[in-house]
Write a protein that holds these residues in place. Sequence first.
Motif, mmCIF file in Angstrom:
data_model
loop_
_atom_site.group_PDB
_atom_site.id
_atom_site.type_symbol
_atom_site.label_atom_id
_atom_site.label_comp_id
_atom_site.label_asym_id
_atom_site.label_seq_id
_atom_site.Cartn_x
_atom_site.Cartn_y
_atom_site.Cartn_z
ATOM 1 N N VAL A 8 -30.124 -28.691 5.988
ATOM 2 C CA VAL A 8 -29.051 -28.828 6.980
ATOM 3 C C VAL A 8 -27.937 -27.828 6.704
ATOM 4 O O VAL A 8 -27.426 -27.159 7.623
ATOM 5 C CB VAL A 8 -28.503 -30.269 6.990
ATOM 6 N N THR A 9 -27.547 -27.698 5.435
ATOM 7 C CA THR A 9 -26.464 -26.781 5.083
ATOM 8 C C THR A 9 -26.836 -25.339 5.403
ATOM 9 O O THR A 9 -26.025 -24.576 5.951
ATOM 10 C CB THR A 9 -26.118 -26.914 3.587
ATOM 11 N N ILE A 10 -28.060 -24.960 5.068
ATOM 12 C CA ILE A 10 -28.507 -23.598 5.382
ATOM 13 C C ILE A 10 -28.559 -23.399 6.900
ATOM 14 O O ILE A 10 -28.169 -22.349 7.415
ATOM 15 C CB ILE A 10 -29.880 -23.313 4.745
ATOM 16 N N GLY A 11 -29.021 -24.427 7.625
ATOM 17 C CA GLY A 11 -29.056 -24.336 9.084
ATOM 18 C C GLY A 11 -27.672 -24.141 9.677
ATOM 19 O O GLY A 11 -27.483 -23.319 10.589
ATOM 20 N N VAL A 12 -26.692 -24.874 9.155
ATOM 21 C CA VAL A 12 -25.316 -24.728 9.645
ATOM 22 C C VAL A 12 -24.768 -23.347 9.277
ATOM 23 O O VAL A 12 -24.038 -22.727 10.064
ATOM 24 C CB VAL A 12 -24.418 -25.848 9.074
ATOM 25 N N LEU A 220 -32.954 -11.667 5.453
ATOM 26 C CA LEU A 220 -33.561 -11.523 6.772
ATOM 27 C C LEU A 220 -33.030 -12.564 7.748
ATOM 28 O O LEU A 220 -32.685 -12.258 8.893
ATOM 29 C CB LEU A 220 -35.078 -11.631 6.649
ATOM 30 N N ALA A 221 -32.936 -13.823 7.288
ATOM 31 C CA ALA A 221 -32.462 -14.897 8.166
ATOM 32 C C ALA A 221 -31.022 -14.654 8.600
ATOM 33 O O ALA A 221 -30.684 -14.790 9.786
ATOM 34 C CB ALA A 221 -32.587 -16.245 7.456
ATOM 35 N N CYS A 222 -30.154 -14.280 7.641
ATOM 36 C CA CYS A 222 -28.744 -14.032 7.982
ATOM 37 C C CYS A 222 -28.601 -12.827 8.911
ATOM 38 O O CYS A 222 -27.815 -12.851 9.856
ATOM 39 C CB CYS A 222 -27.932 -13.817 6.702
#
Length: 332
Positions: A8-12, A220-222
């Motif tokens: 959740v934290t990474i998703g936010v 990559l995600a960021c």
Amino acid sequence: MDTFALVVTIGVALFFTYTNGFHDSANAIATSVSTRALTPRAALAMAAVMNLAGAFMGSGVAKTVSEGVIETPEGSKGMGILFAALVGAIVWNLITWYFGLPSSSSHALFGGMVGAALAGSTTVYWHGVVDKIVIPMFVSPVIGLLAGYLVMTAIMWIFRRANPHKAKRGFRIAQTVSAAGMALGHGLQDAQKTMGIVVMALVIADVEDYGDPIPVWVKLACALMLSLGTYAGGWRIMRTLGRKIIELDPPQGFAAETTGASIMFGSAFIFHAPISTTHVITSAIMGVGATRRVNAVRWGVAKNIIMGWFITMPAAAVVAAVSFWIVNLAVL
């Protein structure tokens, strides 16, 4: 550590990066669009690609964010602090985007980190906050203002005998390069800030250590979320930067973008300082505009923007603190 809390934290964090992208897309392209050097969609596509490339150019800013602002909190409370910090930054981004105010997503994030850390009784490295955030927050706009003025003065002197129409056509083409440099610098600076937050979450979850290199999937995600947000565009803020401060022509747009990009690259590679792209490009536009005549700049608009800069960190800190208390009551 609860895997769900980590996810959740990474998703936010990635959603914050998305809001950062559409909030700050104007930084890279507003001048090019306002001078008609690029069409809006072409400018956004170019900025998205360059943001993606810039995110892979270094990690110094990410380390500053993850290690130099607050003590890494432990356990579920630590994850709650990061979550609340991101909520504070996102809320402020959305508020300032709605009102078309080019505030700093970076300082919203830092304010959120400090507010959530204080609410969670976690140590804030005040020397780091002052040295790495507050001082650059004051110094970078001054440098942007003065450098923008000097760069534009130099351009006016070098091209003083050039045909005005030919010169403008040439600078309109050159703005494609200067806008790309701004977008590259934005990716270099802003994608790394979220990388730092994700690294903190991974350290709290005992998945990574601070000595480890940043995982490729994090970069990559960021980078992708920043690019997607950039392509979504931030039209309200673009109007403020491109037209409300001053009506720019192509030479002025080129000067402002070149100034902003140079400062961002220098701060990232030399000082590893997480400066605000918003502060730099806005002040550069003011400096460039002042070469025409001082009252050509709409200083009333500039004053409102600068006031927004000053309240960004405390406002995001308050929202983050309230968010932490809510999370603490509900979950922790």
